[in-house]
Design a protein around this motif. Structure first.
Motif, PDB file in Angstrom:
ATOM      1  N   PRO A 103      -0.867  12.494  20.632  1.00 51.56           N
ATOM      2  CA  PRO A 103      -0.206  12.124  19.378  1.00 51.56           C
ATOM      3  C   PRO A 103      -0.630  10.732  18.920  1.00 51.56           C
ATOM      4  O   PRO A 103      -0.572   9.768  19.685  1.00 51.56           O
ATOM      5  N   GLY A 104      -1.076  10.650  17.681  1.00 56.16           N
ATOM      6  CA  GLY A 104      -1.535   9.378  17.133  1.00 56.16           C
ATOM      7  C   GLY A 104      -3.034   9.212  17.127  1.00 56.16           C
ATOM      8  O   GLY A 104      -3.546   8.246  16.548  1.00 56.16           O
ATOM      9  N   ALA A 105      -3.751  10.131  17.757  1.00 56.40           N
ATOM     10  CA  ALA A 105      -5.207   9.999  17.829  1.00 56.40           C
ATOM     11  C   ALA A 105      -5.814   9.994  16.427  1.00 56.40           C
ATOM     12  O   ALA A 105      -5.506  10.849  15.603  1.00 56.40           O
ATOM     13  N   GLY A 106      -6.671   9.020  16.161  1.00 55.41           N
ATOM     14  CA  GLY A 106      -7.389   8.997  14.893  1.00 55.41           C
ATOM     15  C   GLY A 106      -6.504   8.956  13.673  1.00 55.41           C
ATOM     16  O   GLY A 106      -6.716   9.708  12.716  1.00 55.41           O
ATOM     17  N   GLY A 107      -5.512   8.087  13.661  1.00 54.16           N
ATOM     18  CA  GLY A 107      -4.608   7.985  12.526  1.00 54.16           C
ATOM     19  C   GLY A 107      -5.189   7.167  11.382  1.00 54.16           C
ATOM     20  O   GLY A 107      -6.404   6.940  11.299  1.00 54.16           O
ATOM     21  N   MET A 108      -4.318   6.731  10.487  1.00 48.89           N
ATOM     22  CA  MET A 108      -4.716   5.896   9.357  1.00 48.89           C
ATOM     23  C   MET A 108      -3.860   4.633   9.361  1.00 48.89           C
ATOM     24  O   MET A 108      -2.771   4.606   9.929  1.00 48.89           O
ATOM     25  N   ALA A 109      -4.368   3.596   8.694  1.00 53.41           N
ATOM     26  CA  ALA A 109      -3.612   2.353   8.565  1.00 53.41           C
ATOM     27  C   ALA A 109      -4.073   1.622   7.315  1.00 53.41           C
ATOM     28  O   ALA A 109      -5.234   1.735   6.905  1.00 53.41           O
ATOM     29  N   ILE A 110      -3.157   0.876   6.724  1.00 47.92           N
ATOM     30  CA  ILE A 110      -3.452   0.040   5.564  1.00 47.92           C
ATOM     31  C   ILE A 110      -3.197  -1.412   5.950  1.00 47.92           C
ATOM     32  O   ILE A 110      -2.157  -1.742   6.525  1.00 47.92           O
ATOM     33  N   LEU A 111      -4.155  -2.274   5.648  1.00 49.52           N
ATOM     34  CA  LEU A 111      -3.995  -3.718   5.779  1.00 49.52           C
ATOM     35  C   LEU A 111      -4.104  -4.314   4.380  1.00 49.52           C
ATOM     36  O   LEU A 111      -4.973  -3.918   3.602  1.00 49.52           O
ATOM     37  N   SER A 112      -3.240  -5.286   4.075  1.00 44.58           N
ATOM     38  CA  SER A 112      -3.171  -5.747   2.690  1.00 44.58           C
ATOM     39  C   SER A 112      -2.792  -7.219   2.595  1.00 44.58           C
ATOM     40  O   SER A 112      -1.988  -7.723   3.384  1.00 44.58           O
ATOM     41  N   ARG A 113      -3.377  -7.885   1.613  1.00 50.03           N
ATOM     42  CA  ARG A 113      -2.930  -9.216   1.224  1.00 50.03           C
ATOM     43  C   ARG A 113      -1.787  -9.131   0.218  1.00 50.03           C
ATOM     44  O   ARG A 113      -1.106 -10.124  -0.033  1.00 50.03           O
ATOM     45  N   LEU A 114      -1.610  -7.970  -0.376  1.00 46.82           N
ATOM     46  CA  LEU A 114      -0.515  -7.734  -1.312  1.00 46.82           C
ATOM     47  C   LEU A 114       0.668  -7.148  -0.555  1.00 46.82           C
ATOM     48  O   LEU A 114       0.485  -6.356   0.371  1.00 46.82           O
ATOM     49  N   PRO A 115       1.891  -7.500  -0.952  1.00 47.54           N
ATOM     50  CA  PRO A 115       3.056  -6.926  -0.272  1.00 47.54           C
ATOM     51  C   PRO A 115       3.078  -5.401  -0.377  1.00 47.54           C
ATOM     52  O   PRO A 115       2.778  -4.835  -1.433  1.00 47.54           O
ATOM     53  N   VAL A 116       3.415  -4.760   0.728  1.00 51.03           N
ATOM     54  CA  VAL A 116       3.566  -3.306   0.765  1.00 51.03           C
ATOM     55  C   VAL A 116       5.040  -2.976   0.555  1.00 51.03           C
ATOM     56  O   VAL A 116       5.908  -3.492   1.263  1.00 51.03           O
ATOM     57  N   LEU A 117       5.317  -2.130  -0.417  1.00 52.58           N
ATOM     58  CA  LEU A 117       6.696  -1.721  -0.698  1.00 52.58           C
ATOM     59  C   LEU A 117       7.043  -0.534   0.204  1.00 52.58           C
ATOM     60  O   LEU A 117       7.123   0.616  -0.233  1.00 52.58           O
ATOM     61  N   TRP A 157      -0.414  10.087   2.057  1.00 51.98           N
ATOM     62  CA  TRP A 157       0.542   9.017   1.755  1.00 51.98           C
ATOM     63  C   TRP A 157       0.444   8.611   0.291  1.00 51.98           C
ATOM     64  O   TRP A 157      -0.639   8.634  -0.302  1.00 51.98           O
ATOM     65  N   ASP A 158       1.568   8.169  -0.244  1.00 52.05           N
ATOM     66  CA  ASP A 158       1.634   7.443  -1.515  1.00 52.05           C
ATOM     67  C   ASP A 158       2.314   6.114  -1.195  1.00 52.05           C
ATOM     68  O   ASP A 158       3.530   6.063  -0.988  1.00 52.05           O
ATOM     69  N   VAL A 159       1.517   5.047  -1.129  1.00 49.68           N
ATOM     70  CA  VAL A 159       2.010   3.746  -0.676  1.00 49.68           C
ATOM     71  C   VAL A 159       1.875   2.730  -1.809  1.00 49.68           C
ATOM     72  O   VAL A 159       0.756   2.398  -2.215  1.00 49.68           O
ATOM     73  N   PRO A 160       2.991   2.216  -2.346  1.00 50.96           N
ATOM     74  CA  PRO A 160       2.899   1.228  -3.424  1.00 50.96           C
ATOM     75  C   PRO A 160       2.714  -0.195  -2.894  1.00 50.96           C
ATOM     76  O   PRO A 160       3.330  -0.596  -1.903  1.00 50.96           O
ATOM     77  N   LEU A 161       1.858  -0.932  -3.581  1.00 50.38           N
ATOM     78  CA  LEU A 161       1.651  -2.353  -3.325  1.00 50.38           C
ATOM     79  C   LEU A 161       2.187  -3.138  -4.512  1.00 50.38           C
ATOM     80  O   LEU A 161       2.088  -2.697  -5.664  1.00 50.38           O
ATOM     81  N   LEU A 162       2.741  -4.312  -4.242  1.00 45.98           N
ATOM     82  CA  LEU A 162       3.301  -5.148  -5.301  1.00 45.98           C
ATOM     83  C   LEU A 162       2.228  -6.097  -5.819  1.00 45.98           C
ATOM     84  O   LEU A 162       1.721  -6.951  -5.084  1.00 45.98           O
ATOM     85  N   LEU A 163       1.876  -5.955  -7.097  1.00 54.33           N
ATOM     86  CA  LEU A 163       0.889  -6.817  -7.724  1.00 54.33           C
ATOM     87  C   LEU A 163       1.525  -8.135  -8.161  1.00 54.33           C
ATOM     88  O   LEU A 163       2.750  -8.215  -8.337  1.00 54.33           O
ATOM     89  N   PRO A 164       0.733  -9.188  -8.355  1.00 58.90           N
ATOM     90  CA  PRO A 164       1.297 -10.463  -8.832  1.00 58.90           C
ATOM     91  C   PRO A 164       2.052 -10.332 -10.147  1.00 58.90           C
ATOM     92  O   PRO A 164       2.974 -11.106 -10.418  1.00 58.90           O
ATOM     93  N   SER A 165       1.699  -9.338 -10.959  1.00 58.71           N
ATOM     94  CA  SER A 165       2.375  -9.121 -12.237  1.00 58.71           C
ATOM     95  C   SER A 165       3.776  -8.547 -12.073  1.00 58.71           C
ATOM     96  O   SER A 165       4.544  -8.481 -13.037  1.00 58.71           O
ATOM     97  N   GLY A 166       4.103  -8.115 -10.861  1.00 53.27           N
ATOM     98  CA  GLY A 166       5.378  -7.455 -10.616  1.00 53.27           C
ATOM     99  C   GLY A 166       5.301  -5.948 -10.700  1.00 53.27           C
ATOM    100  O   GLY A 166       6.266  -5.251 -10.364  1.00 53.27           O
ATOM    101  N   GLU A 167       4.163  -5.419 -11.157  1.00 46.44           N
ATOM    102  CA  GLU A 167       3.968  -3.975 -11.208  1.00 46.44           C
ATOM    103  C   GLU A 167       3.492  -3.469  -9.848  1.00 46.44           C
ATOM    104  O   GLU A 167       3.079  -4.250  -8.983  1.00 46.44           O
ATOM    105  N   ALA A 168       3.537  -2.167  -9.690  1.00 46.30           N
ATOM    106  CA  ALA A 168       3.115  -1.552  -8.435  1.00 46.30           C
ATOM    107  C   ALA A 168       1.783  -0.834  -8.625  1.00 46.30           C
ATOM    108  O   ALA A 168       1.541  -0.201  -9.658  1.00 46.30           O
ATOM    109  N   LEU A 169       0.933  -0.948  -7.640  1.00 44.81           N
ATOM    110  CA  LEU A 169      -0.300  -0.170  -7.556  1.00 44.81           C
ATOM    111  C   LEU A 169      -0.157   0.747  -6.350  1.00 44.81           C
ATOM    112  O   LEU A 169       0.049   0.282  -5.230  1.00 44.81           O
ATOM    113  N   HIS A 170      -0.264   2.049  -6.579  1.00 41.59           N
ATOM    114  CA  HIS A 170      -0.052   3.023  -5.517  1.00 41.59           C
ATOM    115  C   HIS A 170      -1.381   3.417  -4.876  1.00 41.59           C
ATOM    116  O   HIS A 170      -2.371   3.675  -5.576  1.00 41.59           O
TER     117      HIS A 170
END
Length: 310
Positions: A103-117, A157-170
């Protein structure tokens, strides 16, 4: 990225040990890339995200800081309790929800400089294959199999990130099964097709969850739309979708050498309302010698990237 190992904890060992050639090469490649957001595929998942945090620390030592990360349990290696491949044996890698030795073999991950919601993220990984509209289910699929087999090999996954404008980028992320390594019923080919078809259904409003307005569809489709094995109809429909753009075009993203050669398996497809200001692929044949050597040692897949505005 291809950071799969043969057992749980081995990836953490290799990262923390400091001497693994692939880890060092991957850090060098990603430091060269300098992206604000990364999707890592083929990265072994552990409960506390220890391997991911260790990798983040290695990137930080190379001058690349990612204060935010996101990873959930993938379907790879998750037992079904069924004899999926019909060989009379249970609890093998091919009997899991997605192929995996553990379980967990070959998963996915997101690394970000933007906050993850995190609280707004949607994980579709438990979505049943049989629940996809017009699913290409194998003809020999049993009722028990239909009631338990998830669509996602790894995850959707549908993962939103918080942009500096306050909007979300999914980020709409997935990593599909290869459309090979099966039998005459073409189970993997059908599933690979439907893993792309899921996004068509999502974007066109045919699923209970409504799609976002600003997004990037990205991941490893494990399918070239014109070359190699597989059923490319759903992927071709995505590439032609009115709500998406395809800034990288038909460029290959991996080279397996003879006889397969160079294939396009990895995708970055931003929504049409986003402006793409630049895009590219970090390839060995166009990189400096040191980066080319690191690319070869890090993965058979090459990093693909886009710059966005708007």
């Amino acid at each position: 990225m291809g950071f799969e190992r043969d057992g749980p904890g081995l990836l953490l060992r290799d990262i923390a040990g400091g001497g693994d050639a692939q880890v060092r090469a991957a850090v060098q490649v990603l430091a060269t890339l300098g992206a604000d957001v990364l999707l890592l595929t083929g990265f072994d998942h552990d409960h506390g995200l220890a391997a991911l945090d260790a990798f983040r620390a290695e990137l930080a030592r190379a001058g690349l800081s990612y204060p935010y990360r996101f990873a959930l349990n993938p379907n790879t290696g998750v037992p079904t309790g069924l004899d999926i491949d019909g060989n009379g044996r249970l609890a093998e890698a091919r009997d899991a929800q997605g192929w995996g030795r553990f379980p967990g073999a070959g998963g996915m991950a997101i690394l970000s400089r933007l906050p993850v919601l995190d609280g707004q993220a949607r994980d579709f990984s438990t979505f049943l294959w049989a629940d996809l509209p017009a699913a290409l289910l194998p003809p020999d699929m049993t009722p028990q199999d239909r009631a338990s087999q998830r669509l996602s090999t790894t995850a959707h996954w549908d993962v939103p990130l918080l942009l500096p404008s306050g909007e979300a980028l999914h980020l709409l992320a997935w990593h599909a099964t290869p459309p090979v390594f099966d039998g005459p019923q073409d189970r993997n080919g059908r599933r690979n097709h439907d893993e792309a078809a899921f996004w068509l259904a999502y974007l066109d409003g045919h699923l209970p969850a409504a799609p976002p307005d600003r997004f990037v569809l990205l991941g490893d489709a494990n399918l070239d739309p014109v070359r190699g094995d597989g059923r490319p109809a759903a992927l071709l429909s995505l590439l032609a979708h009115r709500g998406l753009t395809d800034p990288l075009g038909a460029q290959p993203t991996v080279d397996y050498g003879p006889p397969l050669g160079a294939l396009r398996l990895d995708y970055l497809l931003p929504s049409a309302r986003l402006a793409v200001t630049a895009s590219g692929i970090l390839r060995p044949d166009t990189a400096d010698p040191a980066t080319a050597a690191a690319l070869a040692a890090a993965s058979r897949h090459w990093p693909i990237w886009i710059d966005l505005s708007g």
